[in-house]
Design a protein around this motif. Sequence first.
Motif, PDB file in Angstrom:
ATOM      1  N   ARG A 113       0.833  -1.204   0.000  1.00  0.00           N
ATOM      2  CA  ARG A 113       0.000   0.000   0.000  1.00  0.00           C
ATOM      3  C   ARG A 113       0.867   1.253   0.000  1.00  0.00           C
ATOM      4  NH1 ARG A 113      -0.059  -2.104   5.056  1.00  0.00           N
ATOM      5  NH2 ARG A 113      -1.738  -3.519   4.494  1.00  0.00           N
ATOM      6  N   LEU A 114       0.218   2.347  -0.394  1.00  0.00           N
ATOM      7  CA  LEU A 114       0.898   3.627  -0.554  1.00  0.00           C
ATOM      8  C   LEU A 114       0.118   4.703   0.203  1.00  0.00           C
ATOM      9  CD1 LEU A 114       3.398   4.456  -2.223  1.00  0.00           C
ATOM     10  CD2 LEU A 114       1.859   5.026  -4.097  1.00  0.00           C
ATOM     11  N   GLY A 126      -1.641  15.344  -3.392  1.00  0.00           N
ATOM     12  CA  GLY A 126      -1.589  14.022  -2.772  1.00  0.00           C
ATOM     13  C   GLY A 126      -2.871  13.235  -2.977  1.00  0.00           C
ATOM     14  N   GLN A 127      -4.013  13.927  -2.889  1.00  0.00           N
ATOM     15  CA  GLN A 127      -5.300  13.265  -3.128  1.00  0.00           C
ATOM     16  C   GLN A 127      -5.396  12.785  -4.569  1.00  0.00           C
ATOM     17  OE1 GLN A 127      -8.027  16.333  -1.922  1.00  0.00           O
ATOM     18  NE2 GLN A 127      -7.875  15.828   0.253  1.00  0.00           N
ATOM     19  N   TYR A 128      -4.925  13.626  -5.482  1.00  0.00           N
ATOM     20  CA  TYR A 128      -4.905  13.226  -6.894  1.00  0.00           C
ATOM     21  C   TYR A 128      -3.983  12.015  -7.087  1.00  0.00           C
ATOM     22  CZ  TYR A 128      -3.587  13.197 -11.800  1.00  0.00           C
ATOM     23  OH  TYR A 128      -3.321  12.799 -13.085  1.00  0.00           O
ATOM     24  N   GLY A 129      -2.806  12.074  -6.435  1.00  0.00           N
ATOM     25  CA  GLY A 129      -1.853  10.980  -6.551  1.00  0.00           C
ATOM     26  C   GLY A 129      -2.419   9.666  -6.047  1.00  0.00           C
ATOM     27  N   ALA A 130      -3.113   9.715  -4.899  1.00  0.00           N
ATOM     28  CA  ALA A 130      -3.706   8.502  -4.334  1.00  0.00           C
ATOM     29  C   ALA A 130      -4.739   7.899  -5.283  1.00  0.00           C
ATOM     30  CB  ALA A 130      -4.346   8.817  -2.986  1.00  0.00           C
ATOM     31  N   ALA A 160       5.397   5.693   2.173  1.00  0.00           N
ATOM     32  CA  ALA A 160       4.808   7.033   2.232  1.00  0.00           C
ATOM     33  C   ALA A 160       5.453   7.912   1.168  1.00  0.00           C
ATOM     34  CB  ALA A 160       5.021   7.644   3.610  1.00  0.00           C
ATOM     35  N   VAL A 161       4.625   8.587   0.368  1.00  0.00           N
ATOM     36  CA  VAL A 161       5.105   9.576  -0.604  1.00  0.00           C
ATOM     37  C   VAL A 161       4.768  10.948  -0.025  1.00  0.00           C
ATOM     38  CG1 VAL A 161       4.943  10.481  -2.950  1.00  0.00           C
ATOM     39  CG2 VAL A 161       4.770   8.016  -2.550  1.00  0.00           C
TER      40      VAL A 161
END
Length: 244
Positions: A113-114, A126-130, A160-161
Amino acid sequence: MFGVEEIQSLNELELAVYEYVMLHKNAVSYMRIRELAAEAHVSTTTILRFCKKMGCDGYAEFKLRMKEYNGLKQMTHLSEDLSEMRAFFERCASGAFQKKLEEAAAVIAKTERLVFVGIGNSGHVGQYGARCFTNLGKFSLCISDPFYPINMKDAASTVAVILSVSGESQQVVKIANGLKRSGCRIISITNTEQCTISRLSDVNLAYYITMLRDEDGVDYTSQIPVMYMVEALGKKIRERLVED
C-alpha cells in the motif's frame, strides 16, 4: 529570513557578513562564495560559519534561500515565463533523474500500500496521486490533515510519498518522523534536496523551481513539476505491475 536568536549568535566577522547581505540582498543570491568573502572582507570559512548559524548546510543552500526570500518580498505579479518549466522538463530527461525515478518506483513496487502525505496545495496533489495510483492498481490513501494520528501496525508493507514544497513544514516533518519510526519507507518530492524532509527519505525527487509566496504566506509555487513526477511514478509502477 533571519531570526533574532540567529543574529545574536554571530561574532564580529559574521556580523559583517550579515550587514553586507542585508544591504545587497538581490546581488548575494548570485555571488560566488569567494566574491562575497571579498566584498564583506572576511574569509570563505567565515561565510560558511555564517551559513551554518543561519540554518543552512552550506553556501549553495543559503543562496537558494536568499532567492526564495527575494521572490517572497518582491513578487508583484505571477510571471508567465515558461523558461523555468522548460528547464525542469529538460532535467527530467536526464539519466540522473530517470535513475532516481526508477529507484523510487522499485521501492513502491515492493509494497502493498501507498500513503501520500501533504497539506495545503500539496495535500490536493496528494489526493490526486492517491486516486491515480489506485486507478493503476496500487492501493493508495492520502493524509492531508496535519494532525492525523500515526498508528500503523503493518508499516513495513507501506510506503509514504511525502509532498512538500519547502520540505520544512513542521506538521509534515512531524508526520514524516512518525511514519519513519513506524517502519515506513519514505519517498519525498520537494523543491530542493537540501531540506529536512529529504534527509528523512529513502529516495528524494527534487524539482528546483522558484518558490513564490506573498507577504501573507499564500503559496503560488507551481505544482506542475509535482504533478508530472507523480504521474511519471505512476506509469513506472503500472509497467512493473503489467510485467508481473
